[in-house]
Write a protein that holds these residues in place. Structure first.
Motif, PDB file in Angstrom:
ATOM      1  N   LYS A 134       0.355  -8.508  -5.477  1.00  0.00           N
ATOM      2  CA  LYS A 134      -0.885  -8.227  -6.391  1.00  0.00           C
ATOM      3  C   LYS A 134      -1.232  -6.825  -6.645  1.00  0.00           C
ATOM      4  CE  LYS A 134      -5.450  -9.545  -6.150  1.00  0.00           C
ATOM      5  NZ  LYS A 134      -6.876 -10.515  -5.557  1.00  0.00           N
ATOM      6  N   SER A 135      -1.678  -6.152  -7.716  1.00  0.00           N
ATOM      7  CA  SER A 135      -1.901  -4.914  -8.042  1.00  0.00           C
ATOM      8  C   SER A 135      -0.791  -3.653  -7.657  1.00  0.00           C
ATOM      9  CB  SER A 135      -3.062  -4.357  -7.064  1.00  0.00           C
ATOM     10  OG  SER A 135      -4.247  -5.477  -7.647  1.00  0.00           O
ATOM     11  N   SER A 136       0.439  -4.381  -7.489  1.00  0.00           N
ATOM     12  CA  SER A 136       1.566  -3.422  -7.494  1.00  0.00           C
ATOM     13  C   SER A 136       1.815  -2.791  -9.061  1.00  0.00           C
ATOM     14  CB  SER A 136       2.932  -3.963  -7.173  1.00  0.00           C
ATOM     15  OG  SER A 136       3.273  -4.985  -7.878  1.00  0.00           O
ATOM     16  N   ASN A 137       2.323  -1.574  -8.825  1.00  0.00           N
ATOM     17  CA  ASN A 137       2.780  -0.786 -10.108  1.00  0.00           C
ATOM     18  C   ASN A 137       4.024  -0.347 -10.033  1.00  0.00           C
ATOM     19  OD1 ASN A 137       2.924   0.902 -12.172  1.00  0.00           O
ATOM     20  ND2 ASN A 137       1.317   2.414 -11.577  1.00  0.00           N
ATOM     21  N   VAL A 138       5.167  -1.014 -10.740  1.00  0.00           N
ATOM     22  CA  VAL A 138       6.418  -0.450 -10.391  1.00  0.00           C
ATOM     23  C   VAL A 138       6.947  -0.285 -12.042  1.00  0.00           C
ATOM     24  CG1 VAL A 138       8.603  -1.678  -9.948  1.00  0.00           C
ATOM     25  CG2 VAL A 138       6.896  -2.064  -8.587  1.00  0.00           C
ATOM     26  N   SER A 185      -0.204  -3.671  -4.040  1.00  0.00           N
ATOM     27  CA  SER A 185      -0.548  -2.378  -4.236  1.00  0.00           C
ATOM     28  C   SER A 185       0.492  -1.414  -4.178  1.00  0.00           C
ATOM     29  CB  SER A 185      -1.948  -1.934  -3.622  1.00  0.00           C
ATOM     30  OG  SER A 185      -3.105  -2.816  -3.768  1.00  0.00           O
ATOM     31  N   ALA A 186       1.739  -1.871  -3.951  1.00  0.00           N
ATOM     32  CA  ALA A 186       2.672  -0.657  -3.854  1.00  0.00           C
ATOM     33  C   ALA A 186       2.866  -0.058  -5.254  1.00  0.00           C
ATOM     34  CB  ALA A 186       3.849  -1.324  -3.302  1.00  0.00           C
ATOM     35  N   THR A 187       3.375   1.414  -5.212  1.00  0.00           N
ATOM     36  CA  THR A 187       3.675   1.928  -6.415  1.00  0.00           C
ATOM     37  C   THR A 187       4.960   2.813  -6.369  1.00  0.00           C
ATOM     38  OG1 THR A 187       1.327   2.276  -6.661  1.00  0.00           O
ATOM     39  CG2 THR A 187       2.564   3.664  -8.118  1.00  0.00           C
ATOM     40  N   PHE A 188       6.010   2.636  -7.186  1.00  0.00           N
ATOM     41  CA  PHE A 188       7.016   3.337  -7.183  1.00  0.00           C
ATOM     42  C   PHE A 188       7.961   3.021  -8.489  1.00  0.00           C
ATOM     43  CE2 PHE A 188       7.868  -0.845  -5.463  1.00  0.00           C
ATOM     44  CZ  PHE A 188       9.203  -1.384  -6.227  1.00  0.00           C
ATOM     45  N   THR A 189       8.956   3.901  -8.900  1.00  0.00           N
ATOM     46  CA  THR A 189       9.757   3.777  -9.987  1.00  0.00           C
ATOM     47  C   THR A 189      11.091   3.666  -9.434  1.00  0.00           C
ATOM     48  OG1 THR A 189       8.295   5.365 -11.322  1.00  0.00           O
ATOM     49  CG2 THR A 189      10.941   5.134 -11.970  1.00  0.00           C
ATOM     50  N   VAL A 190      12.034   2.738 -10.072  1.00  0.00           N
ATOM     51  CA  VAL A 190      13.353   2.504  -9.532  1.00  0.00           C
ATOM     52  C   VAL A 190      14.086   2.695 -10.919  1.00  0.00           C
ATOM     53  CG1 VAL A 190      13.081   0.021  -9.825  1.00  0.00           C
ATOM     54  CG2 VAL A 190      14.932   1.126  -8.809  1.00  0.00           C
ATOM     55  N   VAL A 191      15.285   3.614 -10.735  1.00  0.00           N
ATOM     56  CA  VAL A 191      16.038   3.717 -11.981  1.00  0.00           C
ATOM     57  C   VAL A 191      17.467   3.296 -11.575  1.00  0.00           C
ATOM     58  CG1 VAL A 191      17.530   5.574 -13.400  1.00  0.00           C
ATOM     59  CG2 VAL A 191      14.914   5.946 -12.479  1.00  0.00           C
ATOM     60  N   GLU A 192      18.007   2.127 -12.408  1.00  0.00           N
ATOM     61  CA  GLU A 192      19.235   1.749 -12.427  1.00  0.00           C
ATOM     62  C   GLU A 192      20.374   2.190 -13.312  1.00  0.00           C
ATOM     63  OE1 GLU A 192      19.961  -2.713 -10.719  1.00  0.00           O
ATOM     64  OE2 GLU A 192      18.218  -2.723 -12.240  1.00  0.00           O
ATOM     65  N   GLY A 245       0.697  -1.262   0.073  1.00  0.00           N
ATOM     66  CA  GLY A 245       0.053  -0.149   0.073  1.00  0.00           C
ATOM     67  C   GLY A 245       0.818   1.363  -0.018  1.00  0.00           C
ATOM     68  N   VAL A 246       2.113   1.217  -0.106  1.00  0.00           N
ATOM     69  CA  VAL A 246       2.818   2.347  -0.043  1.00  0.00           C
ATOM     70  C   VAL A 246       3.185   2.936  -1.544  1.00  0.00           C
ATOM     71  CG1 VAL A 246       5.221   3.514   0.307  1.00  0.00           C
ATOM     72  CG2 VAL A 246       4.038   1.825   2.051  1.00  0.00           C
ATOM     73  N   ALA A 247       2.943   4.140  -1.603  1.00  0.00           N
ATOM     74  CA  ALA A 247       3.474   4.852  -2.899  1.00  0.00           C
ATOM     75  C   ALA A 247       4.420   5.721  -2.652  1.00  0.00           C
ATOM     76  CB  ALA A 247       2.067   5.597  -3.483  1.00  0.00           C
ATOM     77  N   VAL A 248       5.766   5.618  -3.370  1.00  0.00           N
ATOM     78  CA  VAL A 248       6.702   6.302  -3.172  1.00  0.00           C
ATOM     79  C   VAL A 248       6.499   7.336  -4.565  1.00  0.00           C
ATOM     80  CG1 VAL A 248       9.355   6.282  -3.449  1.00  0.00           C
ATOM     81  CG2 VAL A 248       8.322   4.312  -2.077  1.00  0.00           C
ATOM     82  N   GLU A 249       6.644   8.652  -3.991  1.00  0.00           N
ATOM     83  CA  GLU A 249       6.466   9.682  -5.074  1.00  0.00           C
ATOM     84  C   GLU A 249       7.522  10.017  -5.871  1.00  0.00           C
ATOM     85  OE1 GLU A 249       4.591  13.235  -3.829  1.00  0.00           O
ATOM     86  OE2 GLU A 249       3.375  12.207  -2.541  1.00  0.00           O
ATOM     87  N   CYS A 260      20.501  -6.836  -7.783  1.00  0.00           N
ATOM     88  CA  CYS A 260      19.454  -5.840  -7.209  1.00  0.00           C
ATOM     89  C   CYS A 260      18.208  -6.702  -6.951  1.00  0.00           C
ATOM     90  CB  CYS A 260      19.336  -4.921  -8.096  1.00  0.00           C
ATOM     91  SG  CYS A 260      18.013  -3.699  -7.590  1.00  0.00           S
ATOM     92  N   LEU A 261      17.690  -6.624  -5.746  1.00  0.00           N
ATOM     93  CA  LEU A 261      16.341  -7.460  -5.513  1.00  0.00           C
ATOM     94  C   LEU A 261      15.282  -6.320  -5.171  1.00  0.00           C
ATOM     95  CD1 LEU A 261      14.647  -9.876  -4.762  1.00  0.00           C
ATOM     96  CD2 LEU A 261      15.778  -9.637  -2.347  1.00  0.00           C
ATOM     97  N   ILE A 262      14.427  -6.307  -5.943  1.00  0.00           N
ATOM     98  CA  ILE A 262      13.113  -5.248  -5.961  1.00  0.00           C
ATOM     99  C   ILE A 262      11.857  -6.241  -5.416  1.00  0.00           C
ATOM    100  CG2 ILE A 262      11.914  -3.565  -7.026  1.00  0.00           C
ATOM    101  CD1 ILE A 262      14.173  -3.492  -8.930  1.00  0.00           C
ATOM    102  N   VAL A 263      11.576  -5.568  -4.144  1.00  0.00           N
ATOM    103  CA  VAL A 263      10.240  -6.368  -3.683  1.00  0.00           C
ATOM    104  C   VAL A 263       9.165  -5.431  -3.554  1.00  0.00           C
ATOM    105  CG1 VAL A 263       9.492  -7.881  -1.994  1.00  0.00           C
ATOM    106  CG2 VAL A 263      11.717  -8.008  -2.759  1.00  0.00           C
ATOM    107  N   ALA A 264       7.939  -5.507  -4.156  1.00  0.00           N
ATOM    108  CA  ALA A 264       6.925  -4.758  -4.087  1.00  0.00           C
ATOM    109  C   ALA A 264       5.788  -5.534  -3.449  1.00  0.00           C
ATOM    110  CB  ALA A 264       6.516  -4.175  -5.380  1.00  0.00           C
ATOM    111  N   GLY A 265       5.349  -4.722  -2.103  1.00  0.00           N
ATOM    112  CA  GLY A 265       4.239  -5.508  -1.621  1.00  0.00           C
ATOM    113  C   GLY A 265       2.951  -5.077  -2.118  1.00  0.00           C
TER     114      GLY A 265
END
Length: 89
Positions: free
Chosen positions: A79-83, A45-52, A12-16, A38-43
């Motif tokens: 489930k329902s995460s947006n990465v 409904s989590a929403t964020f962008t990652v740049v490598e 449920g966390v959204a990183v702006e 690099c290990l990326i784990v999204a809970g």
């Protein structure tokens, strides 16, 4: 591990702002080979962008020191995460 980044965003966390991970190769390594992970784990409904981003240090670039990078990024999406995942070289 020496070259490891772990990013965990809970449910449920959204990183702006984007999370920016930078890997820098330099001339200090005797082998001039790196294996960053690099290990990326999204809970759920989590929403964020990652740049490598992969860079050479200015001194390595000036010395024309060749590097080999064998990178692995592992992503686990809830489930329902947006990465959004962006890679820059």
């Amino acid at each position: 591990f020496e070259d490891l980044a772990v990013l965990y965003v809970p449910e449920g966390v959204a990183v702006e702002k984007p999370v920016h991970i930078v890997y820098i190769s330099d001339e200090s390594s005797a082998s001039h080979v790196s294996f960053p992970r690099c290990l990326i784990v999204a809970g759920e409904s989590a929403t964020f962008t990652v740049v490598e981003q992969y860079l050479s240090s200015p001194s390595a670039a000036a010395a024309a020191v060749p590097h080999f990078v064998n990178a692995v990024t592992e992503v686990h999406l809830g489930k329902s995460s947006n990465v959004k995942h962006i890679v820059l070289q």
